[in-house]
Design a protein around this motif. Structure first.
Motif, short mmCIF file in Angstrom:
data_model
loop_
_atom_site.label_atom_id
_atom_site.label_comp_id
_atom_site.label_asym_id
_atom_site.label_seq_id
_atom_site.Cartn_x
_atom_site.Cartn_y
_atom_site.Cartn_z
N LEU A 57 0.83 -1.20 0.00
CA LEU A 57 0.00 0.00 0.00
C LEU A 57 0.87 1.26 0.00
CD1 LEU A 57 -2.67 -1.00 2.68
CD2 LEU A 57 -2.75 -1.37 0.19
N PRO A 58 0.51 2.25 -0.81
CA PRO A 58 1.24 3.52 -0.78
C PRO A 58 1.13 4.18 0.59
CG PRO A 58 -0.15 3.36 -2.74
CD PRO A 58 -0.53 2.22 -1.85
N ALA A 59 2.09 5.03 0.91
CA ALA A 59 2.05 5.77 2.17
C ALA A 59 0.76 6.58 2.24
CB ALA A 59 3.26 6.69 2.28
N GLY A 60 0.10 6.54 3.36
CA GLY A 60 -1.16 7.26 3.53
C GLY A 60 -2.38 6.38 3.41
N TRP A 61 -2.24 5.20 2.81
CA TRP A 61 -3.35 4.25 2.75
C TRP A 61 -3.33 3.41 4.02
CZ3 TRP A 61 -4.05 1.84 -2.80
CH2 TRP A 61 -4.16 2.87 -3.74
N LYS A 62 -4.49 3.18 4.60
CA LYS A 62 -4.57 2.47 5.88
C LYS A 62 -5.68 1.42 5.84
CE LYS A 62 -3.62 1.77 10.24
NZ LYS A 62 -2.32 1.17 10.67
N ALA A 63 -5.32 0.18 6.16
CA ALA A 63 -6.29 -0.92 6.16
C ALA A 63 -6.98 -1.03 7.52
CB ALA A 63 -5.59 -2.23 5.82
N HIS A 64 -8.32 -1.11 7.49
CA HIS A 64 -9.14 -1.30 8.69
C HIS A 64 -9.86 -2.63 8.54
CE1 HIS A 64 -8.73 2.96 10.10
NE2 HIS A 64 -8.53 3.15 8.80
N ARG A 65 -9.48 -3.62 9.34
CA ARG A 65 -10.03 -4.96 9.21
C ARG A 65 -11.14 -5.20 10.22
NH1 ARG A 65 -7.30 -9.77 7.26
NH2 ARG A 65 -5.41 -8.52 7.17
N ASP A 66 -12.21 -5.81 9.74
CA ASP A 66 -13.31 -6.23 10.61
C ASP A 66 -13.74 -7.62 10.17
OD1 ASP A 66 -15.46 -6.45 12.32
OD2 ASP A 66 -16.77 -5.11 11.18
N GLY A 67 -13.10 -8.63 10.74
CA GLY A 67 -13.41 -10.00 10.35
C GLY A 67 -13.05 -10.26 8.91
N ASP A 68 -14.05 -10.62 8.11
CA ASP A 68 -13.84 -10.95 6.70
C ASP A 68 -14.03 -9.74 5.79
OD1 ASP A 68 -12.87 -13.30 5.66
OD2 ASP A 68 -14.77 -13.91 4.77
N ARG A 69 -14.07 -8.56 6.38
CA ARG A 69 -14.24 -7.34 5.60
C ARG A 69 -13.10 -6.38 5.95
NH1 ARG A 69 -19.99 -4.94 6.76
NH2 ARG A 69 -18.94 -4.62 8.75
#
Length: 207
Positions: A57-69
């Motif tokens: 992921l490019p700098a500034g992109w942030k993954a927010h995980r909630d189970g299978d989503r």
């Protein structure tokens, strides 16, 4: 002679500054794609892993995980949830999120034949919470897209509209892009036409 040498040095410095200006301008992130390319090579870039798929992921992109989503936020976002309004992001779904989806009082499993829109009621438009999301029923583009070595996704683009809740006046239109990997049971959905996303998916690695 000393004055002449000083004048020559000043002139050479000015010329060098003029010649350097275009190079500096071209290096600036004048387009979103350029910004993504530079961010990918930066040390701040992080790797997001999901069911064996690894995305840089490019700098500034942030993954927010909630189970299978997973919601990968790429810009301003009030609420990092799938289909939430006013959140620049794309979404990644696993098998539990795309099977037995409650639609129309029953349940369906996503196959790519219909647009992924797991709601029976009204959903807010991604760009304006005061308008409603009207999904299209016919794809505007289909094909196969590379998602890392040895993996190809079924790509589908679906036209959509945002309409007012009273009167149904169309305010804007947009495209929902979907990358579906049936063997890995991964679905990537993008409604913001995220700059650089197709490249990030193409450069995926697998573990």
């Amino acid at each position: 002679m000393r004055k002449r040498s000083l004048s020559l040095a000043v002139g050479l410095a000015a010329a060098a500054a003029v010649l350097a200006t275009p190079a500096a301008a071209s290096a600036a992130p004048g387009s979103p794609m350029t910004a993504v390319s530079s961010d990918l090579s930066a040390s701040k870039a992080e790797v997001f892993s999901f069911r064996g798929m690894n995305l840089k992921l490019p700098a500034g992109w942030k993954a927010h995980r909630d189970g299978d989503r997973v919601v990968v936020v790429t810009g301003k976002c009030k609420k990092p949830e799938p289909f939430a309004a006013n959140c620049r992001s794309f979404w990644v779904f696993g098998p539990r999120a795309i099977t037995k989806v409650p639609v129309g009082g029953g349940s369906i499993t996503y196959t790519g034949e219909s647009q992924f829109h797991p709601f029976s009621g009204v959903v807010s438009c991604p760009f304006d919470a005061k308008t409603s999301w009207y999904p299209g029923e016919k794809a505007s583009s289909t094909g196969l897209r590379q998602v890392g070595p040895g993996h190809k996704a079924k790509y589908t683009a679906w036209p959509n509209q945002c309409v007012t809740e009273s009167g149904g006046r169309r305010t804007t239109s947009f495209t929902q892009q979907e990358w579906f990997l049936p063997a890995s049971k991964i679905l990537v959905v993008d409604v913001w036409n995220t700059p650089g996303l197709s490249g990030v998916l193409k450069r995926a690695t697998w573990s």
